[in-house]
Design a protein around this motif. Structure first.
Motif, PDB file in Angstrom:
ATOM      1  N   ALA A  68       0.832  -1.202   0.000  1.00 50.80           N
ATOM      2  CA  ALA A  68       0.000   0.000   0.000  1.00 50.80           C
ATOM      3  C   ALA A  68       0.870   1.256   0.000  1.00 50.80           C
ATOM      4  CB  ALA A  68      -0.918   0.004   1.210  1.00 50.80           C
ATOM      5  N   SER A  69       0.451   2.251  -0.784  1.00 53.28           N
ATOM      6  CA  SER A  69       1.140   3.545  -0.830  1.00 53.28           C
ATOM      7  C   SER A  69       0.623   4.429   0.306  1.00 53.28           C
ATOM      8  CB  SER A  69       0.860   4.219  -2.169  1.00 53.28           C
ATOM      9  OG  SER A  69      -0.510   4.614  -2.241  1.00 53.28           O
ATOM     10  N   SER A  70       1.242   5.578   0.483  1.00 54.08           N
ATOM     11  CA  SER A  70       0.760   6.532   1.487  1.00 54.08           C
ATOM     12  C   SER A  70      -0.688   6.933   1.199  1.00 54.08           C
ATOM     13  CB  SER A  70       1.646   7.779   1.521  1.00 54.08           C
ATOM     14  OG  SER A  70       2.856   7.506   2.182  1.00 54.08           O
ATOM     15  N   ALA A  71      -1.017   7.121  -0.072  1.00 57.98           N
ATOM     16  CA  ALA A  71      -2.399   7.480  -0.425  1.00 57.98           C
ATOM     17  C   ALA A  71      -3.355   6.358  -0.041  1.00 57.98           C
ATOM     18  CB  ALA A  71      -2.503   7.790  -1.914  1.00 57.98           C
ATOM     19  N   ASP A  72      -2.922   5.115  -0.248  1.00 60.28           N
ATOM     20  CA  ASP A  72      -3.757   3.974   0.146  1.00 60.28           C
ATOM     21  C   ASP A  72      -3.933   3.941   1.659  1.00 60.28           C
ATOM     22  OD1 ASP A  72      -3.920   3.105  -2.542  1.00 60.28           O
ATOM     23  OD2 ASP A  72      -2.111   1.882  -2.321  1.00 60.28           O
ATOM     24  N   TRP A  73      -2.836   4.160   2.389  1.00 62.21           N
ATOM     25  CA  TRP A  73      -2.925   4.142   3.853  1.00 62.21           C
ATOM     26  C   TRP A  73      -3.841   5.244   4.368  1.00 62.21           C
ATOM     27  CZ3 TRP A  73      -2.377   0.257   6.739  1.00 62.21           C
ATOM     28  CH2 TRP A  73      -1.447  -0.740   6.452  1.00 62.21           C
ATOM     29  N   TYR A  74      -3.814   6.409   3.713  1.00 59.98           N
ATOM     30  CA  TYR A  74      -4.721   7.479   4.125  1.00 59.98           C
ATOM     31  C   TYR A  74      -6.175   7.031   3.961  1.00 59.98           C
ATOM     32  CZ  TYR A  74      -7.432  11.672   4.412  1.00 59.98           C
ATOM     33  OH  TYR A  74      -8.404  12.584   4.780  1.00 59.98           O
ATOM     34  N   VAL A  75      -6.508   6.451   2.830  1.00 57.31           N
ATOM     35  CA  VAL A  75      -7.887   5.997   2.589  1.00 57.31           C
ATOM     36  C   VAL A  75      -8.249   4.876   3.563  1.00 57.31           C
ATOM     37  CG1 VAL A  75      -9.459   4.932   0.922  1.00 57.31           C
ATOM     38  CG2 VAL A  75      -7.931   6.781   0.196  1.00 57.31           C
ATOM     39  N   ILE A  76      -7.308   3.964   3.812  1.00 61.59           N
ATOM     40  CA  ILE A  76      -7.561   2.904   4.794  1.00 61.59           C
ATOM     41  C   ILE A  76      -7.862   3.525   6.156  1.00 61.59           C
ATOM     42  CG2 ILE A  76      -6.463   1.014   6.076  1.00 61.59           C
ATOM     43  CD1 ILE A  76      -4.940   0.394   3.381  1.00 61.59           C
ATOM     44  N   GLY A  77      -7.121   4.558   6.508  1.00 65.71           N
ATOM     45  CA  GLY A  77      -7.377   5.265   7.763  1.00 65.71           C
ATOM     46  C   GLY A  77      -8.770   5.863   7.805  1.00 65.71           C
ATOM     47  N   ARG A  78      -9.196   6.488   6.711  1.00 70.79           N
ATOM     48  CA  ARG A  78     -10.544   7.079   6.665  1.00 70.79           C
ATOM     49  C   ARG A  78     -11.618   6.002   6.792  1.00 70.79           C
ATOM     50  NH1 ARG A  78     -12.079  10.855   8.523  1.00 70.79           N
ATOM     51  NH2 ARG A  78     -13.636  11.513   7.046  1.00 70.79           N
ATOM     52  N   ILE A  79     -11.404   4.855   6.138  1.00 68.87           N
ATOM     53  CA  ILE A  79     -12.360   3.755   6.234  1.00 68.87           C
ATOM     54  C   ILE A  79     -12.457   3.290   7.684  1.00 68.87           C
ATOM     55  CG2 ILE A  79     -12.804   1.345   5.607  1.00 68.87           C
ATOM     56  CD1 ILE A  79     -11.407   2.029   2.867  1.00 68.87           C
ATOM     57  N   ARG A  80     -11.325   3.068   8.291  1.00 64.40           N
ATOM     58  CA  ARG A  80     -11.312   2.591   9.674  1.00 64.40           C
ATOM     59  C   ARG A  80     -11.919   3.621  10.621  1.00 64.40           C
ATOM     60  NH1 ARG A  80      -5.261  -0.138   9.846  1.00 64.40           N
ATOM     61  NH2 ARG A  80      -5.798  -1.987   8.605  1.00 64.40           N
ATOM     62  N   GLU A  81     -11.588   4.885  10.394  1.00 63.58           N
ATOM     63  CA  GLU A  81     -12.132   5.943  11.247  1.00 63.58           C
ATOM     64  C   GLU A  81     -13.646   6.008  11.112  1.00 63.58           C
ATOM     65  OE1 GLU A  81     -11.580  10.735  12.038  1.00 63.58           O
ATOM     66  OE2 GLU A  81     -10.243   9.741  10.613  1.00 63.58           O
ATOM     67  N   LYS A  82     -14.138   5.960   9.893  1.00 61.82           N
ATOM     68  CA  LYS A  82     -15.584   6.007   9.659  1.00 61.82           C
ATOM     69  C   LYS A  82     -16.282   4.781  10.250  1.00 61.82           C
ATOM     70  CE  LYS A  82     -16.323   9.550   6.668  1.00 61.82           C
ATOM     71  NZ  LYS A  82     -17.543  10.274   6.414  1.00 61.82           N
ATOM     72  N   ALA A  83     -15.552   3.664  10.339  1.00 59.12           N
ATOM     73  CA  ALA A  83     -16.116   2.441  10.919  1.00 59.12           C
ATOM     74  C   ALA A  83     -16.048   2.449  12.444  1.00 59.12           C
ATOM     75  CB  ALA A  83     -15.380   1.216  10.373  1.00 59.12           C
ATOM     76  N   GLY A  84     -15.491   3.514  13.012  1.00 59.88           N
ATOM     77  CA  GLY A  84     -15.403   3.625  14.463  1.00 59.88           C
ATOM     78  C   GLY A  84     -14.209   2.907  15.067  1.00 59.88           C
ATOM     79  N   LEU A  85     -13.236   2.586  14.248  1.00 62.19           N
ATOM     80  CA  LEU A  85     -12.039   1.881  14.694  1.00 62.19           C
ATOM     81  C   LEU A  85     -10.893   2.874  14.885  1.00 62.19           C
ATOM     82  CD1 LEU A  85     -12.379  -1.109  12.205  1.00 62.19           C
ATOM     83  CD2 LEU A  85     -13.058  -1.060  14.626  1.00 62.19           C
ATOM     84  N   ARG A  86     -11.010   3.683  15.921  1.00 57.49           N
ATOM     85  CA  ARG A  86     -10.077   4.790  16.160  1.00 57.49           C
ATOM     86  C   ARG A  86      -8.621   4.350  16.166  1.00 57.49           C
ATOM     87  NH1 ARG A  86      -7.264   6.745  20.344  1.00 57.49           N
ATOM     88  NH2 ARG A  86      -6.868   8.985  20.421  1.00 57.49           N
ATOM     89  N   ASP A  87      -8.277   3.359  16.980  1.00 52.25           N
ATOM     90  CA  ASP A  87      -6.880   2.940  17.091  1.00 52.25           C
ATOM     91  C   ASP A  87      -6.353   2.374  15.774  1.00 52.25           C
ATOM     92  OD1 ASP A  87      -6.904   3.780  19.720  1.00 52.25           O
ATOM     93  OD2 ASP A  87      -7.191   1.770  20.542  1.00 52.25           O
ATOM     94  N   ASP A  88      -7.189   1.646  15.059  1.00 52.92           N
ATOM     95  CA  ASP A  88      -6.786   1.114  13.756  1.00 52.92           C
ATOM     96  C   ASP A  88      -6.596   2.237  12.741  1.00 52.92           C
ATOM     97  OD1 ASP A  88      -6.843  -1.469  14.750  1.00 52.92           O
ATOM     98  OD2 ASP A  88      -8.881  -1.857  14.050  1.00 52.92           O
ATOM     99  N   ALA A  89      -7.437   3.257  12.824  1.00 54.79           N
ATOM    100  CA  ALA A  89      -7.296   4.415  11.935  1.00 54.79           C
ATOM    101  C   ALA A  89      -5.975   5.129  12.219  1.00 54.79           C
ATOM    102  CB  ALA A  89      -8.473   5.371  12.110  1.00 54.79           C
ATOM    103  N   ILE A  90      -5.682   5.339  13.494  1.00 53.02           N
ATOM    104  CA  ILE A  90      -4.424   5.990  13.874  1.00 53.02           C
ATOM    105  C   ILE A  90      -3.239   5.200  13.330  1.00 53.02           C
ATOM    106  CG2 ILE A  90      -2.923   6.510  15.856  1.00 53.02           C
ATOM    107  CD1 ILE A  90      -5.568   7.288  17.364  1.00 53.02           C
ATOM    108  N   ALA A  91      -3.280   3.881  13.471  1.00 51.60           N
ATOM    109  CA  ALA A  91      -2.194   3.039  12.958  1.00 51.60           C
ATOM    110  C   ALA A  91      -2.039   3.207  11.448  1.00 51.60           C
ATOM    111  CB  ALA A  91      -2.456   1.579  13.319  1.00 51.60           C
ATOM    112  N   ALA A  92      -3.146   3.278  10.727  1.00 54.23           N
ATOM    113  CA  ALA A  92      -3.082   3.465   9.270  1.00 54.23           C
ATOM    114  C   ALA A  92      -2.496   4.822   8.924  1.00 54.23           C
ATOM    115  CB  ALA A  92      -4.473   3.309   8.655  1.00 54.23           C
ATOM    116  N   TYR A  93      -2.973   5.882   9.575  1.00 51.36           N
ATOM    117  CA  TYR A  93      -2.462   7.223   9.286  1.00 51.36           C
ATOM    118  C   TYR A  93      -0.966   7.321   9.548  1.00 51.36           C
ATOM    119  CZ  TYR A  93      -7.339   8.809   9.112  1.00 51.36           C
ATOM    120  OH  TYR A  93      -8.660   8.984   8.794  1.00 51.36           O
ATOM    121  N   ARG A  94      -0.474   6.561  10.503  1.00 45.80           N
ATOM    122  CA  ARG A  94       0.963   6.609  10.820  1.00 45.80           C
ATOM    123  C   ARG A  94       1.830   5.957   9.746  1.00 45.80           C
ATOM    124  NH1 ARG A  94       0.261   6.233  17.266  1.00 45.80           N
ATOM    125  NH2 ARG A  94       0.160   8.484  17.571  1.00 45.80           N
TER     126      ARG A  94
END
Length: 124
Positions: A68-94
């Motif tokens: 996954a590229s940085s752009a992919d990780w950003y979108v993965i973070g948004r998906i996780r965040e929207k799904a209510g998976l805060r810690d998983d979103a943070i991990a993706a954004y990092r």
């Protein structure tokens, strides 16, 4: 061109329904474009179609024939965040690496950093 317009709307946080339509058209026109698939996944996430976003982000990663590229990780973070998976979103954004900013809209890194701040994972 459609892909860039759609992504700029997503990056600026505006006009998500029209960004989704433009991203769909771009993905149809450029069926083998990792960038178009990524933008479509981002637009789907922003319009809360998380199931479609998950499918499309995997498609984007597959088209890239690499991790996954940085752009992919950003979108993965948004998906996780929207799904209510805060810690998983943070991990993706990092996973998003620092990149150059554009004069027109924020870089992926700036977007990820803003989300990390909003989630309380970075100091303001």
């Amino acid at each position: 061109m459609l892909n860039n317009i759609a992504w700029s709307k997503i990056a600026m946080g505006v006009a998500f329904p029209s960004a989704l339509e433009q991203a769909r058209r771009a993905a149809e026109l450029e069926k083998h474009s990792r960038f178009a698939a990524n933008t479509l996944a981002g637009a789907e996430a922003e319009t809360d179609d998380l199931r479609a976003a998950v499918t499309e982000i995997q498609h984007a990663i597959d088209l890239g024939h690499e991790d996954a590229s940085s752009a992919d990780w950003y979108v993965i973070g948004r998906i996780r965040e929207k799904a209510g998976l805060r810690d998983d979103a943070i991990a993706a954004y990092r996973h998003v690496t620092k990149s150059e900013s554009s004069d027109l809209f924020p870089s992926i890194y700036e977007l990820a950093t803003a989300r990390l701040r909003a989630l309380g994972a970075l100091k303001k």
